[in-house]
Design a protein around this motif. Structure first.
Motif, PDB file in Angstrom:
ATOM      1  N   GLY A 107       0.634  -4.779   5.556  1.00 51.78           N
ATOM      2  CA  GLY A 107      -0.693  -4.243   5.837  1.00 51.78           C
ATOM      3  C   GLY A 107      -0.621  -2.736   5.968  1.00 51.78           C
ATOM      4  N   ASP A 108      -0.156  -2.078   4.924  1.00 51.25           N
ATOM      5  CA  ASP A 108       0.088  -0.639   4.944  1.00 51.25           C
ATOM      6  C   ASP A 108      -0.531  -0.008   3.704  1.00 51.25           C
ATOM      7  OD1 ASP A 108       1.030   1.955   4.992  1.00 51.25           O
ATOM      8  OD2 ASP A 108       3.139   1.423   5.272  1.00 51.25           O
ATOM      9  N   CYS A 109      -1.668   0.651   3.879  1.00 51.26           N
ATOM     10  CA  CYS A 109      -2.357   1.308   2.769  1.00 51.26           C
ATOM     11  C   CYS A 109      -2.195   2.830   2.849  1.00 51.26           C
ATOM     12  CB  CYS A 109      -3.842   0.940   2.788  1.00 51.26           C
ATOM     13  SG  CYS A 109      -4.188  -0.818   2.586  1.00 51.26           S
ATOM     14  N   ALA A 130      -1.124   2.974  -2.802  1.00 46.83           N
ATOM     15  CA  ALA A 130      -1.047   1.675  -2.112  1.00 46.83           C
ATOM     16  C   ALA A 130       0.250   0.922  -2.377  1.00 46.83           C
ATOM     17  CB  ALA A 130      -2.250   0.793  -2.445  1.00 46.83           C
ATOM     18  N   ALA A 153       1.987  -1.071   0.438  1.00 47.11           N
ATOM     19  CA  ALA A 153       1.666  -2.454   0.786  1.00 47.11           C
ATOM     20  C   ALA A 153       2.716  -3.438   0.283  1.00 47.11           C
ATOM     21  CB  ALA A 153       0.291  -2.838   0.233  1.00 47.11           C
ATOM     22  N   GLY A 193      -1.639  -6.912   3.473  1.00 46.83           N
ATOM     23  CA  GLY A 193      -2.500  -6.080   2.647  1.00 46.83           C
ATOM     24  C   GLY A 193      -3.282  -6.890   1.630  1.00 46.83           C
ATOM     25  N   CYS A 232      -7.258  -0.922  -1.544  1.00 51.00           N
ATOM     26  CA  CYS A 232      -6.341  -1.527  -0.577  1.00 51.00           C
ATOM     27  C   CYS A 232      -7.067  -1.704   0.752  1.00 51.00           C
ATOM     28  CB  CYS A 232      -5.110  -0.634  -0.383  1.00 51.00           C
ATOM     29  SG  CYS A 232      -3.855  -1.268   0.760  1.00 51.00           S
ATOM     30  N   VAL A 244      -6.473  -3.839   4.870  1.00 51.63           N
ATOM     31  CA  VAL A 244      -5.600  -4.596   5.759  1.00 51.63           C
ATOM     32  C   VAL A 244      -6.378  -5.786   6.308  1.00 51.63           C
ATOM     33  CG1 VAL A 244      -4.182  -4.535   7.851  1.00 51.63           C
ATOM     34  CG2 VAL A 244      -4.333  -2.505   6.383  1.00 51.63           C
TER      35      VAL A 244
END
Length: 198
Positions: free
Chosen positions: A88-90, A95, A98, A154, A178, A180
């Motif tokens: 969950g990392d944009c 992106a 993710a 993500g 993207c 989360v």
């Protein structure tokens, strides 16, 4: 080692074991005092190559699986790969932060109806001539708990169609949006409890 130090060390060790057990239980079980997560949401934002792509997608638990609904706008007309990714990392402008497709069972990439697929393989969404894609998917592989939990992961929309076969991501091209996946407000309340007052 003094008796006091020994007792302290034993107590610390027991506490760590207990915390580890609790963490493992939380990962693999619903949370009784919350009644389990029933709904999640992802707000999609454009990447550097995404132009004006944006949208909102909800995930609702049903007896037959997770119902995925929402709208994505600002797309080019046609099909676009649509996947749950591992992180969950944009934070990166493309992106890529993710990670790859969410694939806890180490399966090959495929379409959402294949027997062997990534858990995150949701196939394609289709944008109309105005660049708007309406999403309505029921998926039994997704979950809000255990190894298949999508909470905190993500959600990615790609520039091109997913061909549903090419490794590792269906040749779907750049990531244009993207988001989360997080627990939606009021989605984890105990059954029968009243909502908080405004």
């Amino acid at each position: 080692m003094t008796r006091k130090s020994f007792v302290f060390a034993m107590a610390t060790g027991a506490a760590l074991v207990a915390l580890t057990a609790i963490g493992s239980w939380a990962q693999h079980a619903e949370v009784p005092h919350l009644g389990g997560v029933t709904k999640a949401i992802a707000v999609l934002h454009a990447t550097k190559k995404g132009g004006d792509v944006h949208g909102k997608v909800t995930f609702t638990r049903t007896p037959k699986g997770i119902l995925v609904e929402g709208t994505v706008e600002g797309l080019t007309p046609g099909l676009h790969g649509f996947h749950v990714h591992e992180f969950g990392d944009c934070s990166s402008d493309d992106a890529m932060s993710a990670g790859g497709h969410f694939n806890p069972t180490d399966m090959p990439h495929a379409g959402p109806h294949a027997d062997k697929r990534h858990v995150g393989d949701l196939g394609n969404i289709e944008a109309n001539e105005k660049g708007v894609a309406k999403i309505d998917i029921l998926d039994s592989a997704l979950s809000f708990s255990g190894d298949h939990s999508i909470i905190g992961r993500g959600l990615i929309v790609h520039a091109k169609a997913d061909d549903l076969k090419s490794a590792p991501a269906g040749a779907a091209g750049d990531r244009v949006a993207c988001g989360v996946i997080g627990v939606a407000k009021g989605a984890g309340m105990m059954s029968g409890s009243a909502p908080a007052k405004k």
